[in-house]
Design an enzyme around this catalytic site. Structure first.
Site, PDB file in Angstrom:
ATOM      1  CG  ASN A  96      -1.913  -1.113   1.223  1.00  0.00           C
ATOM      2  OD1 ASN A  96      -2.381  -1.503   0.163  1.00  0.00           O
ATOM      3  ND2 ASN A  96      -2.240  -1.653   2.377  1.00  0.00           N
ATOM      4  CG  HIS A 109       4.241  -2.361   5.556  1.00  0.00           C
ATOM      5  ND1 HIS A 109       4.258  -0.997   5.753  1.00  0.00           N
ATOM      6  CD2 HIS A 109       2.942  -2.691   5.387  1.00  0.00           C
ATOM      7  CE1 HIS A 109       3.024  -0.526   5.715  1.00  0.00           C
ATOM      8  NE2 HIS A 109       2.196  -1.538   5.473  1.00  0.00           N
ATOM      9  CG  LEU A 110       5.667  -7.767   0.229  1.00  0.00           C
ATOM     10  CD1 LEU A 110       4.800  -7.123  -0.846  1.00  0.00           C
ATOM     11  CD2 LEU A 110       6.866  -8.484  -0.400  1.00  0.00           C
TER      12      LEU A 110
HETATM   13  P1  AMP Z   1      -0.739  -0.417   5.615  1.00  0.00           P
HETATM   14  O1  AMP Z   1      -2.166  -0.009   5.516  1.00  0.00           O
HETATM   15  O2  AMP Z   1      -0.239  -1.067   4.368  1.00  0.00           O
HETATM   16  O3  AMP Z   1       0.149   0.725   6.084  1.00  0.00           O
HETATM   17  O4  AMP Z   1      -0.700  -1.563   6.684  1.00  0.00           O
HETATM   18  C1  AMP Z   1      -0.258  -1.412   8.000  1.00  0.00           C
HETATM   19  C2  AMP Z   1      -0.539  -2.725   8.670  1.00  0.00           C
HETATM   20  O5  AMP Z   1       0.185  -2.764   9.897  1.00  0.00           O
HETATM   21  C3  AMP Z   1      -2.014  -2.947   9.021  1.00  0.00           C
HETATM   22  O6  AMP Z   1      -2.480  -4.131   8.363  1.00  0.00           O
HETATM   23  C4  AMP Z   1      -2.001  -3.094  10.546  1.00  0.00           C
HETATM   24  O7  AMP Z   1      -2.921  -4.061  10.997  1.00  0.00           O
HETATM   25  C5  AMP Z   1      -0.564  -3.481  10.819  1.00  0.00           C
HETATM   26  N1  AMP Z   1      -0.070  -3.136  12.142  1.00  0.00           N
HETATM   27  C6  AMP Z   1      -0.145  -1.942  12.769  1.00  0.00           C
HETATM   28  N2  AMP Z   1       0.443  -1.994  13.965  1.00  0.00           N
HETATM   29  C7  AMP Z   1       0.923  -3.255  14.093  1.00  0.00           C
HETATM   30  C8  AMP Z   1       1.648  -3.935  15.120  1.00  0.00           C
HETATM   31  N3  AMP Z   1       1.997  -3.339  16.260  1.00  0.00           N
HETATM   32  N4  AMP Z   1       1.980  -5.231  14.920  1.00  0.00           N
HETATM   33  C9  AMP Z   1       1.618  -5.856  13.783  1.00  0.00           C
HETATM   34  N5  AMP Z   1       0.959  -5.269  12.779  1.00  0.00           N
HETATM   35  C10 AMP Z   1       0.609  -3.989  12.929  1.00  0.00           C
END
Ligand code: AMP
Ligand code: ZN
Length: 123
Positions: A96, A109-110
């Site tokens: 994203n 992140h992927l």
């Molecule tokens: P994005 O929308 O691509 O930025 O995805 C961010 C992702 O990070 C989301 O799917 C969240 O659920 C995940 N996320 C946020 N905080 C954490 C955390 N502390 N540990 C694991 N995943 C997380």
């Protein structure tokens, strides 16, 4: 980046369900999974988004992409191919990028999202 949640996870200041780690990346389960398997492949280097990557990140991005099928297989959602376009299993890979791309965490992140067609419902 002191205020970045994924930098804090990489530095072990925040716990995560880590499934893989080396000098360059850490991989952990998404805290809010969209599917039976939902991993995040996260570089230890803080880069805010895919759009901010450049030639210097080429090897890192390649490493992230190549890790995806290996870790998906380890997590039980690998693609088992017959080599002729048929097979079973499989997963989605997703970056994203930016607000219209649905990015929430501004550390590259992927997503690796798998399981039995989770995005269509179980059939
Ligand atoms: P994005 O929308 O691509 O930025 O995805 C961010 C992702 O990070 C989301 O799917 C969240 O659920 C995940 N996320 C946020 N905080 C954490 C955390 N502390 N540990 C694991 N995943 C997380
Ligand atoms: Zn960061």
């Amino acid at each position: 980046m002191t205020d970045c949640i994924f930098c804090k996870i990489a530095a072990k200041q925040i716990p995560s369900k880590t499934v893989y780690e080396d000098d360059d990346v850490i991989v952990f389960h998404d805290i809010n999974p969209a599917a039976p398997v939902h991993l995040l492949i996260v570089p230890k280097l803080h880069v805010p988004s895919l759009a901010e990557c450049s030639d210097q990140h080429q090897a890192l991005l390649g490493k992230m992409m190549l890790l995806a099928p290996k870790l998906a297989a380890e997590q039980g959602c690998g693609y088992v191919t017959n080599g002729d376009g048929t097979g079973s299993g499989g997963f989605k890979t997703l970056f994203n990028t930016g607000p219209d791309g649905g990015q929430e965490v501004y550390h590259l992140h992927l997503h690796v999202i798998g399981g039995p067609r989770p995005w269509r419902g179980q059939r």
